[in-house]
Write an enzyme that holds these catalytic residues in place. Structure first.
Site, PDB file in Angstrom:
ATOM      1  N   VAL A  63       0.793  -1.217   0.116  1.00  0.00           N
ATOM      2  CA  VAL A  63      -0.063   0.010  -0.082  1.00  0.00           C
ATOM      3  C   VAL A  63       0.853   1.297   0.070  1.00  0.00           C
ATOM      4  CG1 VAL A  63      -1.892  -1.208   1.074  1.00  0.00           C
ATOM      5  CG2 VAL A  63      -0.379  -0.015   2.498  1.00  0.00           C
ATOM      6  N   ASN A  89      -7.586  -0.867   5.401  1.00  0.00           N
ATOM      7  CA  ASN A  89      -7.333  -1.842   6.582  1.00  0.00           C
ATOM      8  C   ASN A  89      -6.123  -2.017   6.957  1.00  0.00           C
ATOM      9  OD1 ASN A  89      -8.313  -4.017   8.413  1.00  0.00           O
ATOM     10  ND2 ASN A  89      -7.206  -5.054   7.073  1.00  0.00           N
ATOM     11  N   SER A 141      -7.905   3.785  14.940  1.00  0.00           N
ATOM     12  CA  SER A 141      -7.561   2.987  15.924  1.00  0.00           C
ATOM     13  C   SER A 141      -8.021   3.908  17.043  1.00  0.00           C
ATOM     14  CB  SER A 141      -6.255   2.573  16.260  1.00  0.00           C
ATOM     15  OG  SER A 141      -5.760   2.228  17.552  1.00  0.00           O
ATOM     16  N   TYR A 154       2.482   4.759  15.950  1.00  0.00           N
ATOM     17  CA  TYR A 154       1.011   4.508  15.435  1.00  0.00           C
ATOM     18  C   TYR A 154       0.100   5.447  15.650  1.00  0.00           C
ATOM     19  CZ  TYR A 154      -2.406   0.820  15.164  1.00  0.00           C
ATOM     20  OH  TYR A 154      -3.674  -0.051  14.954  1.00  0.00           O
ATOM     21  N   ALA A 156       0.383   8.559  15.847  1.00  0.00           N
ATOM     22  CA  ALA A 156       0.366   9.525  14.945  1.00  0.00           C
ATOM     23  C   ALA A 156      -0.299   9.122  13.532  1.00  0.00           C
ATOM     24  CB  ALA A 156       1.662  10.091  14.732  1.00  0.00           C
ATOM     25  N   SER A 157       0.036   8.000  13.215  1.00  0.00           N
ATOM     26  CA  SER A 157      -0.592   7.527  12.059  1.00  0.00           C
ATOM     27  C   SER A 157      -2.115   7.363  12.010  1.00  0.00           C
ATOM     28  CB  SER A 157      -0.035   6.150  11.441  1.00  0.00           C
ATOM     29  OG  SER A 157      -0.352   5.215  12.391  1.00  0.00           O
ATOM     30  N   LYS A 158      -2.531   6.812  13.110  1.00  0.00           N
ATOM     31  CA  LYS A 158      -4.145   6.870  13.024  1.00  0.00           C
ATOM     32  C   LYS A 158      -4.803   7.981  13.444  1.00  0.00           C
ATOM     33  CE  LYS A 158      -4.090   2.271  12.383  1.00  0.00           C
ATOM     34  NZ  LYS A 158      -4.640   1.718  11.238  1.00  0.00           N
ATOM     35  N   ILE A 187      -8.311  -5.855  19.635  1.00  0.00           N
ATOM     36  CA  ILE A 187      -9.074  -6.966  18.750  1.00  0.00           C
ATOM     37  C   ILE A 187      -7.985  -7.852  18.804  1.00  0.00           C
ATOM     38  CG2 ILE A 187     -10.298  -7.442  16.702  1.00  0.00           C
ATOM     39  CD1 ILE A 187     -11.382  -4.892  18.250  1.00  0.00           C
TER      40      ILE A 187
END
Ligand code: NAP
Length: 246
Positions: A63, A89, A141, A154, A156-158, A187
């Site tokens: 991606v 996703n 998230s 993570y 910052a990315s979300k 999850i």
């Protein structure tokens, strides 16, 4: 059937949450295009989906790589004619405290989680604009809402995925394209399997509903957002976390 004859493209769909979303969509009549970075798992998912009586094409693509993203989308458009639903996703973690985090750990997570979402959205939006309708579901998230120790990259990315979702929702609203995000809590998938038992127990203590989430909990929400039932919902972040964040 909620998605009869719709064409849905799911990234990172060979396992975990992506696979569960693909199967949930297939059960509701959608034809699937499933993309993942590695071929392992893709063939199995294709068989599982086809067994439900719908079509499924699989694509190997990273991606973060614009050329691979564009080629994947072009191939789907050449064979299927249109893409009705996109689920961004694919995602990874590379946890470390900020003081120890390397530039490459930062770059990789931002590149897959955030840039990958941008690249697929950009590649798919033209077809949706032409059709005058579309649904984009981004998997963010709760960590993108509240942050987390050892997950600066993570989170910052979300958070970026959430902001991208809102900007895209505003840009595409007049073209009848709805863009929403799901913010899962904890999850049970391969992503969380690697965590230490002590951390898992601590996380469980913070979940009012008293259990970890299942990939199917996220799939049900994605199904709703991708369906006509959510035609008047755009730019939203739906938190699916057993009450962790409220
Ligand atoms: P997972 O089991 O690790 O699955 C992630 C999938 O994405 C894998 O199939 C992986 O392929 C694929 N992928 C990774 N990098 C890719 C790339 N560059 N290009 C294409 N595909 C790539 O994780 P999951 O738990 O199902 O997570 C799915 C999404 O939910 C992610 O965005 C994650 O951040 C989000 N999420 C998960 C949780 C959770 O608790 N599990 C919570 C909040 C949000 P490979 O196996 O080949 O690497």
């Amino acid at each position: 059937m909620l998605l009869k004859d719709r064409l849905a493209l799911i990234t990172g769909g060979s396992r975990g949450i992506g696979r569960e979303i693909a199967l949930a969509f297939a059960r509701e009549g959608a034809n699937l295009a499933v993309c993942d970075i590695s071929p392992e798992g893709l063939e199995n998912v294709r068989k599982e989906i086809e067994a439900l009586g719908v079509k499924c094409e699989i694509y190997e693509a990273d991606v973060q790589k614009k050329e691979q993203v564009d080629q994947t989308v072009q191939k789907i458009l050449d064979t299927q004619g249109r893409i009705d639903i996109l689920v961004n996703n694919a995602g990874v973690t590379k946890d470390n405290l900020i003081a120890r985090m390397s530039e490459s750990e930062w770059d990789l997570v931002l590149s897959i989680n955030l840039k990958g979402t941008f690249l697929f959205t950009k590649a798919v939006c033209r077809s949706m604009i032409r059709e005058g309708r579309g649904k984009i579901v981004n998997i963010a998230s709760v960590i993108g809402l509240v942050g987390n120790l050892g997950q600066a990259n993570y989170s910052a990315s979300k958070a970026g995925v959430i902001a991208l979702t809102k900007s895209a929702a505003r840009e595409f609203a007049r073209k009848n394209i709805c863009v929403n995000a799901i913010a899962p809590g904890f999850i049970e998938t391969q992503m969380t399997q690697a965590l230490q038992e002590e951390m898992k127990q601590k996380a469980l203590g913070g979940i009012p509903l008293g259990r970890f989430g299942k990939a199917s909990d996220i799939a049900e929400t994605a199904l709703f957002l991708a369906s006509d039932k959510a035609d008047y919902i755009t730019g939203q972040v739906i938190v699916v976390d057993g009450g962790m964040v409220m």
